[in-house]
Scaffold this motif. Structure first.
Motif, PDB file in Angstrom:
ATOM      1  N   GLU A 260       0.824  -1.212   0.000  1.00 36.92           N
ATOM      2  CA  GLU A 260       0.000   0.000   0.000  1.00 36.92           C
ATOM      3  C   GLU A 260       0.856   1.260   0.000  1.00 36.92           C
ATOM      4  OE1 GLU A 260      -3.112   0.597  -0.483  1.00 36.92           O
ATOM      5  OE2 GLU A 260      -4.014  -1.379  -0.273  1.00 36.92           O
ATOM      6  N   ALA A 261       1.964   1.256   0.726  1.00 36.41           N
ATOM      7  CA  ALA A 261       2.823   2.441   0.800  1.00 36.41           C
ATOM      8  C   ALA A 261       3.452   2.782  -0.546  1.00 36.41           C
ATOM      9  CB  ALA A 261       3.923   2.232   1.840  1.00 36.41           C
TER      10      ALA A 261
ATOM     11  N   SER B 168       5.161   5.583   4.061  1.00 30.41           N
ATOM     12  CA  SER B 168       6.351   4.739   3.918  1.00 30.41           C
ATOM     13  C   SER B 168       6.005   3.316   4.340  1.00 30.41           C
ATOM     14  CB  SER B 168       7.487   5.262   4.802  1.00 30.41           C
ATOM     15  OG  SER B 168       7.193   5.016   6.171  1.00 30.41           O
ATOM     16  N   LEU B 169       6.918   2.403   4.052  1.00 25.82           N
ATOM     17  CA  LEU B 169       6.729   1.010   4.478  1.00 25.82           C
ATOM     18  C   LEU B 169       6.720   0.885   5.995  1.00 25.82           C
ATOM     19  CD1 LEU B 169       8.969  -0.833   1.865  1.00 25.82           C
ATOM     20  CD2 LEU B 169       6.487  -0.932   2.024  1.00 25.82           C
ATOM     21  N   ALA B 170       7.377   1.817   6.683  1.00 24.39           N
ATOM     22  CA  ALA B 170       7.444   1.786   8.149  1.00 24.39           C
ATOM     23  C   ALA B 170       6.200   2.378   8.811  1.00 24.39           C
ATOM     24  CB  ALA B 170       8.680   2.539   8.630  1.00 24.39           C
ATOM     25  N   ALA B 171       5.393   3.129   8.064  1.00 21.16           N
ATOM     26  CA  ALA B 171       4.196   3.759   8.622  1.00 21.16           C
ATOM     27  C   ALA B 171       3.107   2.703   8.866  1.00 21.16           C
ATOM     28  CB  ALA B 171       3.689   4.827   7.666  1.00 21.16           C
ATOM     29  N   PRO B 172       2.165   2.985   9.770  1.00 15.68           N
ATOM     30  CA  PRO B 172       1.055   2.046   9.985  1.00 15.68           C
ATOM     31  C   PRO B 172       0.357   1.708   8.665  1.00 15.68           C
ATOM     32  CG  PRO B 172       1.017   3.761  11.650  1.00 15.68           C
ATOM     33  CD  PRO B 172       2.069   4.158  10.640  1.00 15.68           C
ATOM     34  N   GLY B 173       0.207   0.425   8.384  1.00 14.59           N
ATOM     35  CA  GLY B 173      -0.407  -0.038   7.144  1.00 14.59           C
ATOM     36  C   GLY B 173       0.535  -0.082   5.954  1.00 14.59           C
ATOM     37  N   GLY B 174       1.757   0.423   6.120  1.00 12.07           N
ATOM     38  CA  GLY B 174       2.695   0.508   5.004  1.00 12.07           C
ATOM     39  C   GLY B 174       3.074  -0.827   4.402  1.00 12.07           C
ATOM     40  N   GLN B 175       3.120  -1.855   5.213  1.00  7.93           N
ATOM     41  CA  GLN B 175       3.484  -3.182   4.697  1.00  7.93           C
ATOM     42  C   GLN B 175       2.266  -4.064   4.450  1.00  7.93           C
ATOM     43  OE1 GLN B 175       6.903  -5.146   6.190  1.00  7.93           O
ATOM     44  NE2 GLN B 175       7.996  -3.241   6.553  1.00  7.93           N
ATOM     45  N   THR B 176       1.111  -3.411   4.253  1.00  5.22           N
ATOM     46  CA  THR B 176      -0.077  -4.150   3.844  1.00  5.22           C
ATOM     47  C   THR B 176       0.080  -4.481   2.371  1.00  5.22           C
ATOM     48  OG1 THR B 176      -1.437  -2.976   5.453  1.00  5.22           O
ATOM     49  CG2 THR B 176      -2.589  -4.082   3.645  1.00  5.22           C
ATOM     50  N   LEU B 177      -0.008  -5.742   2.046  1.00  5.81           N
ATOM     51  CA  LEU B 177       0.163  -6.189   0.671  1.00  5.81           C
ATOM     52  C   LEU B 177      -1.037  -5.779  -0.173  1.00  5.81           C
ATOM     53  CD1 LEU B 177       2.009  -7.843  -1.173  1.00  5.81           C
ATOM     54  CD2 LEU B 177       0.722  -9.857  -0.482  1.00  5.81           C
ATOM     55  N   ARG B 178      -0.791  -5.130  -1.293  1.00  3.77           N
ATOM     56  CA  ARG B 178      -1.860  -4.712  -2.198  1.00  3.77           C
ATOM     57  C   ARG B 178      -2.036  -5.686  -3.355  1.00  3.77           C
ATOM     58  NH1 ARG B 178      -4.972  -0.271  -2.930  1.00  3.77           N
ATOM     59  NH2 ARG B 178      -5.740   0.078  -5.032  1.00  3.77           N
ATOM     60  N   ARG B 179      -0.913  -6.156  -3.911  1.00  2.00           N
ATOM     61  CA  ARG B 179      -1.022  -7.115  -5.014  1.00  2.00           C
ATOM     62  C   ARG B 179       0.224  -7.979  -5.126  1.00  2.00           C
ATOM     63  NH1 ARG B 179      -2.872  -2.959  -9.049  1.00  2.00           N
ATOM     64  NH2 ARG B 179      -1.975  -1.245  -7.995  1.00  2.00           N
ATOM     65  N   LEU B 180      -0.008  -9.183  -5.614  1.00  2.00           N
ATOM     66  CA  LEU B 180       1.069 -10.099  -5.990  1.00  2.00           C
ATOM     67  C   LEU B 180       1.307  -9.838  -7.474  1.00  2.00           C
ATOM     68  CD1 LEU B 180      -0.323 -13.364  -4.345  1.00  2.00           C
ATOM     69  CD2 LEU B 180       1.498 -11.905  -3.442  1.00  2.00           C
ATOM     70  N   ARG B 181       2.434  -9.269  -7.796  1.00  2.00           N
ATOM     71  CA  ARG B 181       2.738  -8.946  -9.196  1.00  2.00           C
ATOM     72  C   ARG B 181       3.230 -10.184  -9.944  1.00  2.00           C
ATOM     73  NH1 ARG B 181       4.466  -3.304 -10.551  1.00  2.00           N
ATOM     74  NH2 ARG B 181       3.205  -2.050  -9.151  1.00  2.00           N
ATOM     75  N   GLY B 182       3.226 -10.076 -11.264  1.00  2.00           N
ATOM     76  CA  GLY B 182       3.745 -11.167 -12.087  1.00  2.00           C
ATOM     77  C   GLY B 182       2.990 -12.468 -11.893  1.00  2.00           C
ATOM     78  N   ALA B 183       1.665 -12.384 -11.870  1.00  2.00           N
ATOM     79  CA  ALA B 183       0.848 -13.572 -11.581  1.00  2.00           C
ATOM     80  C   ALA B 183       1.138 -14.720 -12.547  1.00  2.00           C
ATOM     81  CB  ALA B 183      -0.637 -13.216 -11.611  1.00  2.00           C
ATOM     82  N   TYR B 184       1.212 -14.409 -13.823  1.00  2.00           N
ATOM     83  CA  TYR B 184       1.394 -15.471 -14.816  1.00  2.00           C
ATOM     84  C   TYR B 184       2.689 -16.239 -14.588  1.00  2.00           C
ATOM     85  CZ  TYR B 184       1.396 -17.837 -19.326  1.00  2.00           C
ATOM     86  OH  TYR B 184       1.399 -18.796 -20.312  1.00  2.00           O
ATOM     87  N   GLN B 185       3.739 -15.531 -14.171  1.00  2.00           N
ATOM     88  CA  GLN B 185       5.041 -16.162 -13.964  1.00  2.00           C
ATOM     89  C   GLN B 185       5.161 -16.821 -12.589  1.00  2.00           C
ATOM     90  OE1 GLN B 185       4.470 -12.997 -14.889  1.00  2.00           O
ATOM     91  NE2 GLN B 185       5.550 -12.600 -16.790  1.00  2.00           N
ATOM     92  N   ARG B 186       4.236 -16.587 -11.711  1.00  2.00           N
ATOM     93  CA  ARG B 186       4.294 -17.077 -10.334  1.00  2.00           C
ATOM     94  C   ARG B 186       4.191 -18.585 -10.189  1.00  2.00           C
ATOM     95  NH1 ARG B 186       3.916 -14.306  -5.783  1.00  2.00           N
ATOM     96  NH2 ARG B 186       4.171 -12.145  -6.336  1.00  2.00           N
ATOM     97  N   ALA B 187       3.272 -19.162 -10.914  1.00  2.00           N
ATOM     98  CA  ALA B 187       2.998 -20.591 -10.692  1.00  2.00           C
ATOM     99  C   ALA B 187       2.284 -21.183 -11.900  1.00  2.00           C
ATOM    100  CB  ALA B 187       2.133 -20.762  -9.448  1.00  2.00           C
ATOM    101  N   PRO B 188       2.540 -22.440 -12.189  1.00  2.00           N
ATOM    102  CA  PRO B 188       1.852 -23.099 -13.302  1.00  2.00           C
ATOM    103  C   PRO B 188       0.326 -23.037 -13.193  1.00  2.00           C
ATOM    104  CG  PRO B 188       3.700 -24.434 -12.581  1.00  2.00           C
ATOM    105  CD  PRO B 188       3.567 -23.317 -11.583  1.00  2.00           C
TER     106      PRO B 188
END
Length: 190
Positions: free
Chosen positions: A51-52, A62-82
């Motif tokens: 989110e940050a 920033s990543l250090a701020a509250p909520g900063g390390q909340t994951l928004r998306r997993l990028r590269g979905a097609y390459q992630r897994a068969p």
């Protein structure tokens, strides 16, 4: 699992700019994709976007701020897994898209080749936009394919679309610097 796209669905797609195909993917496939997603989220399998990093209104500074390390998306979905590759190129999905376009289709691995995540504790809203803002193709004959892996409701931030907006003549001044529709403009109120 899916059936052929009916003529009235093609007309609806052309009119509205979107088509909802409920249960177009087998529940077992959705369960497998959701399980894979949970593993990748829990293990923070790169590439990721937090989110940050999005810079949307209300995003943590920033990543250090509250909520900063909340994951928004997993990028590269097609390459992630068969499993994700299999879903994205599944023959009935491809056949449905070819019916909608009336010609062969190809898979673009552009910006939104991702798994979007939603978290109950923190998340920024995405402004009204057209997905075309992510792409730089000469023809705007593109479609986003979106698969809900969980219950989508107004209460948990379900995807919203504006029927017919693909045919609207939106001028540059109606958009902000991030290509979201500006809510302060009278032309955007409807």
């Amino acid at each position: 699992m899916s059936m052929a796209i009916r003529p009235e669905q093609i007309r609806q797609f052309e009119q509205d700019g979107f088509l909802v195909l409920r249960q177009h993917v087998a529940p077992a496939t959705c369960d497998d994709l959701l399980a894979l997603t949970h593993v990748h989220v829990e293990q923070a399998v790169a590439p990721l976007e937090y989110e940050a990093e999005v810079g949307y209104p209300g995003a943590p500074v920033s990543l250090a701020a509250p909520g900063g390390q909340t994951l928004r998306r997993l990028r590269g979905a097609y390459q992630r897994a068969p499993l994700l590759q299999q879903w994205a190129s599944e023959p009935t999905l491809v056949a449905s898209l070819e019916q909608l376009f009336g010609e062969p289709v190809c898979l673009s691995l552009a910006h939104h080749n991702c798994v979007m995540t939603k978290h109950p504790d923190f998340g920024t809203a995405t402004g009204w936009h057209r997905d075309i803002r992510y792409w730089s193709f000469t023809r705007p004959d593109l479609v986003s394919v979106w698969l809900a892996l969980g219950a989508e409701t107004a209460q948990n931030g379900a995807l919203k679309v504006i029927p017919g907006s693909h045919r609207m003549d939106i001028q540059r001044e109606q958009l902000d610097e991030m290509d979201f529709l500006r809510p302060d403009m009278p032309e955007n109120q409807a």
